[in-house]
Design a protein around this motif. Structure first.
Motif, PDB file in Angstrom:
ATOM      1  N   VAL A   2       0.873  -1.180   0.000  1.00 50.39           N
ATOM      2  CA  VAL A   2       0.000   0.000   0.000  1.00 50.39           C
ATOM      3  C   VAL A   2       0.905   1.223   0.000  1.00 50.39           C
ATOM      4  O   VAL A   2       1.751   1.360   0.891  1.00 50.39           O
ATOM      5  N   GLY A   3       0.735   2.098  -0.983  1.00 54.47           N
ATOM      6  CA  GLY A   3       1.518   3.334  -1.036  1.00 54.47           C
ATOM      7  C   GLY A   3       0.768   4.437  -0.308  1.00 54.47           C
ATOM      8  O   GLY A   3      -0.280   4.895  -0.767  1.00 54.47           O
ATOM      9  N   ILE A   4       1.309   4.861   0.812  1.00 59.77           N
ATOM     10  CA  ILE A   4       0.645   5.896   1.630  1.00 59.77           C
ATOM     11  C   ILE A   4       0.776   7.249   0.929  1.00 59.77           C
ATOM     12  O   ILE A   4       1.836   7.626   0.444  1.00 59.77           O
ATOM     13  N   THR A   5      -0.368   7.961   0.864  1.00 55.33           N
ATOM     14  CA  THR A   5      -0.487   9.108  -0.032  1.00 55.33           C
ATOM     15  C   THR A   5      -0.703  10.431   0.709  1.00 55.33           C
ATOM     16  O   THR A   5      -1.123  10.429   1.868  1.00 55.33           O
ATOM     17  N   MET A   6      -0.425  11.546   0.041  1.00 49.44           N
ATOM     18  CA  MET A   6      -0.262  12.826   0.722  1.00 49.44           C
ATOM     19  C   MET A   6      -1.355  13.880   0.551  1.00 49.44           C
ATOM     20  O   MET A   6      -1.219  14.947   1.152  1.00 49.44           O
TER      21      MET A   6
END
Ligand SMILES: [Zn+2]
Length: 325
Positions: free
Chosen positions: A219-223
């Motif tokens: 899971v790519g944690i996003t901003m």
């Protein structure tokens, strides 16, 4: 070092909001920023604007890919990669790796199209954006309860066979579970956060986070602030680390990475104005007490491992059918 799972910088380039990758830009991401931020590999998304869907989606995707190739040809210090080995080689020679990704499967008219995209270097495909397409329903259509279409099932099989990551960041929840059921390779969410910390429709439930971990994915944690906190004013780097911490607890230590959404969102979490600020995220993880080893895993090692697993050669019986489009 950083590997980032999602940016929309190609959209800015194609829309002439940014001259090229090499020149410092007013957006979130350019080559000087990638270097300063310590990014060793960046996924570049082909995002098809709604006015091109569905009829002109393939044409638009080709324009994006031409734009991407021209950037790679004209900019020193960054190059297209097609496998994890090339990423490692680029790290050794201080070249940034660019990974080509599709955000939404509208341009994939059939499996022949898919195979051509693979030959052009596409290594990650988000099956949908927020709406319904011929593959599945996007997250805005979750109410329908729809899973993958039969074409969608064949598409995932052929992506597995070729070695293209299956990205579920924008898909509806029933579609998500269908992908988890059928994918023979790791399933990734390139840019999504944790729903139990922030109830954005694009964020993932605890069960979904755990399922991605079980699949061997990331899971790519996003901003974007509204993905981080229900009070976007409170969304800062520490709240971002809350999402990293929660995802690690649910998905596992090898299943969390970063997926900024640079240039795909107007605002970012407080304290981050673009890719050059990535070291601040690493510092915040260290302040939180993460070991150096865990910081490295989240920063780049987990993405590299999943790319190896999702792209590398695998023996899979019955996955895909090269003749059946
Ligand atoms: Zn997106």
């Amino acid at each position: 070092m950083i590997i980032d799972g999602h940016c929309d910088t190609l959209w800015r380039l194609l829309a002439n909001k940014q001259a090229d990758l090499a020149t410092p830009s007013e957006g979130h991401l350019d080559l000087p920023g990638l270097v300063k931020g310590g990014v060793v590999a960046q996924l570049f998304a082909v995002y098809i604007e709604p006015e091109y869907k569905p009829d002109r989606a393939l044409h638009r995707a080709l324009q994006y890919i031409d734009c991407f190739y021209r950037q790679m040809e004209n900019c020193q210090g960054i190059s297209l990669v097609r496998n994890a080995h090339e990423i490692r080689e680029n790290i050794d020679r201080d070249v940034i790796s660019a990974v080509l990704a599709l955000e939404g499967g509208e341009p994939i008219l059939d499996l022949e199209c898919l195979r051509v995209f693979h030959r052009l270097g596409v290594r990650s495909i988000g099956l949908t954006w927020n709406q319904r397409n011929h593959i599945a329903d996007g997250v805005a259509e979750s109410g329908t309860g729809g899973r993958l279409s039969s074409f969608g099932v064949r598409l995932v099989g052929e992506m597995n066979r070729l070695g293209i990551m299956v990205d579920v960041s924008h898909i509806s929840e029933p579609g998500f579970w269908h992908v988890i059921e059928i994918s023979k390779r790791p399933v990734v969410a390139t840019h999504s956060n944790c729903k139990s910390l922030c109830a954005h429709r694009r964020n993932l439930s605890d069960e979904q986070l755990a399922a991605i971990g079980r699949s061997g994915g990331v899971v790519g944690i996003t901003m974007p602030p509204d993905f981080v906190s229900s009070d976007p004013e409170a969304a800062d780097v520490d709240r971002l680390v809350d999402h990293i911490e929660h995802a690690l607890a649910l998905a596992g230590e090898s299943a969390v990475g970063l997926g900024s959404d640079f240039d795909g969102t107007e605002r970012l979490v407080k304290g981050i104005s673009g890719v050059a600020d990535y070291p601040r995220v690493l510092e915040a993880m260290k302040r939180r007490g993460f070991s150096d080893e865990l910081v490295e895993k989240v920063a780049w090692k987990n993405w590299l491992s999943v790319m190896e697993a999702a792209w590398g050669e695998a023996v899979m019986e019955g996955a895909g059918d090269a003749k059946n489009t």
